[in-house]
Structure formats: structure tokens, C-alpha cells
Design a protein around this motif. Structure first.
Motif, short mmCIF file in Angstrom:
data_model
loop_
_atom_site.label_atom_id
_atom_site.label_comp_id
_atom_site.label_asym_id
_atom_site.label_seq_id
_atom_site.Cartn_x
_atom_site.Cartn_y
_atom_site.Cartn_z
N VAL A 1 -10.42 -32.76 53.91
CA VAL A 1 -10.75 -33.24 55.42
C VAL A 1 -11.75 -32.37 56.12
O VAL A 1 -12.91 -33.03 56.61
CB VAL A 1 -9.43 -32.89 56.22
CG1 VAL A 1 -9.63 -33.34 57.69
CG2 VAL A 1 -8.31 -33.64 55.70
N VAL A 2 -11.95 -31.03 55.79
CA VAL A 2 -12.85 -30.30 56.37
C VAL A 2 -14.25 -30.75 55.74
O VAL A 2 -15.45 -30.76 56.61
CB VAL A 2 -12.58 -28.70 55.97
CG1 VAL A 2 -13.94 -27.74 56.31
CG2 VAL A 2 -11.39 -28.32 57.02
N ALA A 3 -14.39 -30.94 54.36
CA ALA A 3 -15.66 -31.22 53.77
C ALA A 3 -16.14 -32.53 54.31
O ALA A 3 -17.31 -32.84 54.57
CB ALA A 3 -15.51 -31.01 52.50
N TYR A 4 -15.13 -33.44 54.54
CA TYR A 4 -15.54 -34.74 54.99
C TYR A 4 -16.11 -34.74 56.25
O TYR A 4 -17.04 -35.56 56.66
CB TYR A 4 -14.39 -35.80 54.64
CG TYR A 4 -14.13 -36.40 53.24
CD1 TYR A 4 -15.02 -36.98 52.49
CD2 TYR A 4 -12.69 -36.32 52.77
CE1 TYR A 4 -14.64 -37.30 51.33
CE2 TYR A 4 -12.33 -36.86 51.69
CZ TYR A 4 -13.41 -37.38 50.65
OH TYR A 4 -13.04 -37.94 49.65
N ALA A 5 -15.41 -34.07 56.98
CA ALA A 5 -15.74 -34.21 58.54
C ALA A 5 -17.06 -33.48 58.58
O ALA A 5 -17.86 -33.64 59.68
CB ALA A 5 -14.64 -33.49 59.35
N LEU A 6 -17.21 -32.42 57.79
CA LEU A 6 -18.80 -31.58 58.13
C LEU A 6 -19.60 -32.49 57.60
O LEU A 6 -20.91 -32.72 58.59
CB LEU A 6 -18.66 -30.36 57.47
CG LEU A 6 -19.92 -29.64 57.07
CD1 LEU A 6 -20.31 -29.07 58.72
CD2 LEU A 6 -19.69 -28.40 56.28
N ALA A 7 -19.82 -33.13 56.61
CA ALA A 7 -20.79 -34.05 56.12
C ALA A 7 -20.73 -35.13 57.18
O ALA A 7 -21.86 -35.57 57.72
CB ALA A 7 -20.55 -34.63 54.81
N GLY A 8 -19.61 -35.77 57.61
CA GLY A 8 -19.65 -36.79 58.53
C GLY A 8 -20.28 -36.44 59.92
O GLY A 8 -20.73 -37.53 60.59
N ALA A 9 -20.13 -35.30 60.23
CA ALA A 9 -20.42 -35.11 61.62
C ALA A 9 -22.08 -34.93 61.68
O ALA A 9 -22.56 -35.36 62.87
CB ALA A 9 -20.01 -33.70 61.83
N LEU A 10 -22.65 -35.08 60.69
CA LEU A 10 -24.29 -34.96 60.53
C LEU A 10 -24.73 -36.29 60.33
O LEU A 10 -25.87 -36.37 60.16
CB LEU A 10 -24.74 -33.98 59.48
CG LEU A 10 -23.99 -32.59 59.65
CD1 LEU A 10 -24.74 -31.69 58.52
CD2 LEU A 10 -24.22 -31.85 61.01
N GLU A 11 -23.67 -37.41 60.51
CA GLU A 11 -24.15 -38.72 60.18
C GLU A 11 -25.57 -39.11 60.65
O GLU A 11 -26.30 -39.71 60.12
CB GLU A 11 -23.01 -39.35 60.23
CG GLU A 11 -23.47 -41.04 60.02
CD GLU A 11 -22.15 -41.91 60.51
OE1 GLU A 11 -21.33 -41.56 61.43
OE2 GLU A 11 -22.02 -43.16 59.99
N SER B 1 -27.76 -37.67 62.27
CA SER B 1 -28.97 -36.56 62.38
C SER B 1 -29.56 -36.47 60.65
O SER B 1 -30.46 -35.80 60.46
CB SER B 1 -28.59 -35.30 62.52
OG SER B 1 -27.83 -35.38 64.07
N VAL B 2 -29.16 -37.58 59.94
CA VAL B 2 -29.68 -37.24 58.36
C VAL B 2 -31.27 -37.53 58.36
O VAL B 2 -31.81 -36.30 57.64
CB VAL B 2 -28.98 -38.54 57.47
CG1 VAL B 2 -29.78 -38.45 56.21
CG2 VAL B 2 -27.62 -38.20 57.36
N THR C 1 -19.78 -28.84 51.24
CA THR C 1 -19.37 -30.42 51.31
C THR C 1 -19.50 -30.92 49.79
O THR C 1 -19.15 -32.20 49.66
CB THR C 1 -20.49 -31.07 52.01
OG1 THR C 1 -21.67 -30.81 51.20
CG2 THR C 1 -20.69 -30.44 53.69
N ALA D 1 -16.87 -33.55 49.22
CA ALA D 1 -17.17 -34.78 50.32
C ALA D 1 -17.72 -35.84 49.53
O ALA D 1 -17.93 -36.94 50.02
CB ALA D 1 -17.87 -34.59 51.61
#
Lengths: 278, 278
Positions: A186-196, A198-199, A214, A217
Motif C-alpha cells: 500500500v505504501v509503495a503504491y501510494a508513494l508512486a501514485g502521489a507523484l502521478e 508530476s511525472v 517503490t 509498486a
């Protein structure tokens, strides 16, 4: 031993390859809901041949169920209906509570729940690797109704695949794995997803920290959706414990509280070392 | 070129080793606030000899400042006071805004801010490795007042160490690195720290997911405390974006909302691939 492999993906395929390499089994017949995966399993040397579930199970000495977690209880019922009386049946699912209860309910087979603590972010028969379990831990989750000889046979198979075998109550397994496996996903998915969004501005700036944090993720969703649904309550409890720790961190950063940050970093390093057994 | 290395830890030591191996410099004189680290730097072949900061800087052609982030602005002033006029001075700090402003303020030296996107969870001169920067990116953060020839010289040194050089505005650097480097450290520290009181029951149950997700949580605190203090506002903004994504996850898990989870997993996988340039 004639092994029937129900589900020819990374984990099931790797287990079959490892058992063949160890000479622990004589033959493997596989099946997979995806006909292409079944064909690849034969091409990759995982299975000698393939067939429909009912047929391959009927002639097997050992059945390994390696389908996605949420499909395992129903698959246990299908296997029990087709297998000869007393057939050894085991699984490789990442959650265990519902699965061992389905195993206890199924008549005529000897079921033993198991969960190998190994995997990669890859998937499918082409990713299978006979060495995947070497030196890794496998948790068996026998219940009061589990046949002791069946448990020992499953333990021997995993040892033949190079794994270290331990035992744990199934519900305790689900609670603990929620902390060390499901929560990190969950933590890894949320970390990568939070930057969606700003890629474009972040592309190419990540070092090893982001890459490692990540890595999981990049795992395909099918397996983890099942786990998050199946083990919802335990995962939520750890998510809340984690969010409480994140709140401490947020406050410490906002306040520039170096003492608090130093204390939490020391706690994190000690906890990680303790959990990894370092 | 005679190089003065101010701070003989992992990053500075690795840079000096790489430049020596490439034949890009003739000699290295080092200093370190920790006398044992300075002695180890000589023992490890990083520096030919050591001396007090003022003395080693006075005879250098290039000064590399590789001390903890929060000490860099003051160190730039000390270097400027001791160096010959026009001496090239650069740093390896993980934040850049305050540092390049200190460089602009310092008289008589030619300062160029730099940040190599490489590191490990280890630290100290004994962890230094001439290959640390091979194929890795180094961000130079010149300002309007940065000498163009000095910038080109620093770029050449990093290229000699095997790195790929890019440029970025210093404040933009701090904002973006907060996302791909500082935030992952907070997340990793919080993940391991949240399990602090459960270590006995979780010991030995972690697979590769927990191990990788928390790898950077084993980093010693000194470096990251500085970064969290120095870059507080940017880190907080990304922590809040991350907590918003965690809230979406918490709600989706609680509701068993597979559609939402599938969507966020797809977003995470795409974002990770985009950021890593895959």
C-alpha cells in the motif's frame, strides 16, 4: 510423485521447476485459466502436459494450487470433487485464514495451507525460476484438523525446493503478513501514485531510494487486489498504525523538531534490523 | 590539479577515488571534523595526506565540500576566507537553494553547486567506491552569478568520474528532490518505525517487499535530519500530497473498492515507469 499444478504462474511454476530439479517428483501436469499461460508452462519446462482441472487432479498424488488468493477457496472445492480420496493438496496463497477454513470444509482430501515468502515484481510462467525459494522461508498454516503426515510431506517438498519451513496459525499469519508485506505494498503504491501528476518534471531525477522504495509498486494489480480485499481488517489496522507514525513525522518536520526526528529514525533503524533479523 | 576534500565520507571519498582512478587530479589533501575519518581516508587511498581546513584549501586548485548539508553554507565562507583568489569550489549537498546563495555571497572563489544522484545506505570513508557515480546523474545548479568556465570544469570532473551531467535551478532542484528523494526517506522511516512495538512477532517474516521498501530507513540520521530541516517546506508539501493519496487508499481498502484500487495501482505503475524513464 505425480504433481498437478493448478495455476502455472511465477510461484507455482517456480515450485514445480524446483521440485523437478531436486528429483522430488516424477511428472507435472498443469492447468491455467489462461490457455496461453498453460502453453508457456509446457514450453518453459514447468509442466509435461496440460489438461482440464478435473482430469489432471484425478491422477495426481499431490495437487499444488497456485491461483490468485480469492480463487483458492473455490478451487479447493473443485479439486476435492475431482481428486482421489486422501490426495495431498496444498496452496501458495499470500493470505491463509479463509483458505485453511475452505481446506477444513473440503471432504476426502488432505489439505495443508502454505505461503512461501518469496516472489518478485515479475509474473507468469516465463518468470518462473527453480531457485526462487532457496534459503527463503515457507510458512505452513496447519489447523487442528490438518493431517500431521500431510503436513510433513508438504514440509519435505518445500525443503526439497531449498526453502526453510516454519509453522504459524493461519489468522496470526494474516495479521503479521499484513504488517510486513501487505502494508509495504500500500505504501509503495501510494508513494508512486502521489507523484502521478508530476511525472514530467520528476523524470530522470530518481536515485536508488525512490527506485527501491517503490519497486513493489510495479507488481501487477491482480494479486494484491485479492489480498487487500481478503485481508481487509488486518491491513486497515496496520495502515492506521502507519498513518499515526506519519502524523508524528509530519509534525516533527513542520516544527523542525530534530530531537523527535532523531528518535523516530533510531526507532525505524532498530525495528528494521530486528524484523530482518540483522 | 590539486584537490582539497573537505569531508571524507562516502560521497566525497568516492568522488576523490573516481577522479584519481580517472587520472583527472594529481593529488588529494583531505580534512574531516572526525579525526578518525580523516585517518581512514588516508588508509583507504582517498587522500594522500590530511591537514586543517585553512591549510589544505590554501594550496588547492579545486575544493570539494562534502560535509553534511546544513554545515555547507558556513564551510563555503571558511573556504572562501582561506582559498587563493579564483579557486574553483564545489559541493555535493542534497539540497541546493541555501548553498548556492552562500556561494553567490562568498567573495573571491568560483562556486558551483552540484548534487550527485547516488549514494548507498552505508557511510564513511570505508564505504567509498570509485564506481559509485558511474552512469548516475549529477545535477549542477548554477545561478546567474556562476562563472561559466567554472561550471564547465566541474562538469568535466563529474564526467571523468563516470557521471552524466545535467543542470537545474537550485530551488527547483530542492522542490523536485523533495518528491523523489526526501519523501521516500520519510515514508521508509515511518514504515519501519510504525512496526517498532511488534518486532518480536514480525522477526523473520519479511520478504523482499519490506526489505526493499525500507532499505533507505537504515541510512544513518545525520544526513537526513539536515535535509528535512533545510528543505522543510518542500518536503511538507509532498508529505501532504502523499497523505492525500494514502487517504484514498485507506478508503478504498475499507470499502473493498476494487475499481478504485485498480485505478490507483495503474496510476502508481505508470508514474513509477515515467519517473524512472522506463
Amino acid at each position: 510423485l505425480r504433481l498437478a499444478l493448478v495455476g502455472c504462474g511465477l510461484v507455482g511454476g517456480s515450485f514445480a521447476l524446483a521440485l523437478r530439479e531436486a528429483g522430488a517428483i516424477a511428472s507435472v501436469i498443469g492447468c491455467d485459466a489462461d490457455p496461453q499461460a498453460a502453453a508457456r508452462a509446457v514450453a518453459c519446462g514447468i509442466a509435461d502436459e496440460t489438461g482440464p482441472l478435473g482430469a489432471i487432479v484425478a491422477h495426481a498424488d499431490v495437487v499444488v494450487i497456485a491461483v490468485p488468493v480469492r480463487a483458492i477457496p473455490e478451487t479447493i472445492g473443485q479439486v476435492a470433487a475431482a481428486a482421489r480420496r486422501g490426495t495431498l493438496v496444498t496452496d501458495v496463497g499470500s493470505t491463509k485464514g479463509e483458505i485453511v477454513r475452505a481446506g477444513d470444509r473440503a471432504g476426502g482430501i488432505r489439505f495443508v495451507g502454505a505461503h512461501p515468502l518469496a516472489g518478485t515484481e515479475r509474473s507468469g510462467p516465463d518468470a518462473a525460476d527453480a531457485r526462487l525459494f532457496r534459503g527463503r522461508k515457507v510458512l505452513l498454516t496447519p489447523t487442528a484438523r490438518t493431517d500431521a503426515a500431510a503436513r510433513d510431506e508438504v514440509a519435505r517438498l518445500w525443503q526439497a525446493a531449498g526453502a526453510r519451513v516454519a509453522e504459524l496459525d493461519a489468522d496470526e499469519h494474516d495479521r503479521r503478513l499484513a504488517a510486513v508485506s501487505h502494508l509495504p505494498h500500500v505504501v509503495a503504491y501510494a508513494l508512486a501514485g502521489a507523484l502521478e501528476t508530476s511525472v514530467p518534471e520528476l523524470a530522470g531525477l530518481a536515485g536508488g531510494g525512490f527506485t527501491d522504495t517503490t519497486r513493489i509498486a510495479s507488481t501487477p494489480p491482480s494479486m494484491w487486489l485479492d489480498v487487500f480485499v481478503e485481508n481487509r481488517e488486518a491491513v486497515l489496522a496496520w495502515v492506521d498504525a502507519y498513518l499515526a507514525e506519519m502524523a508524528i513525522w509530519r509534525e516533527a518536520i513542520a516544527a523542525g523538531d530534530v530531537t523527535k526526528m532523531r528518535e523516530r529514525i533510531a526507532a525505524a533503524r532498530a525495528a528494521r534490523a530486528g524484523i530482518l533479523g540483522a
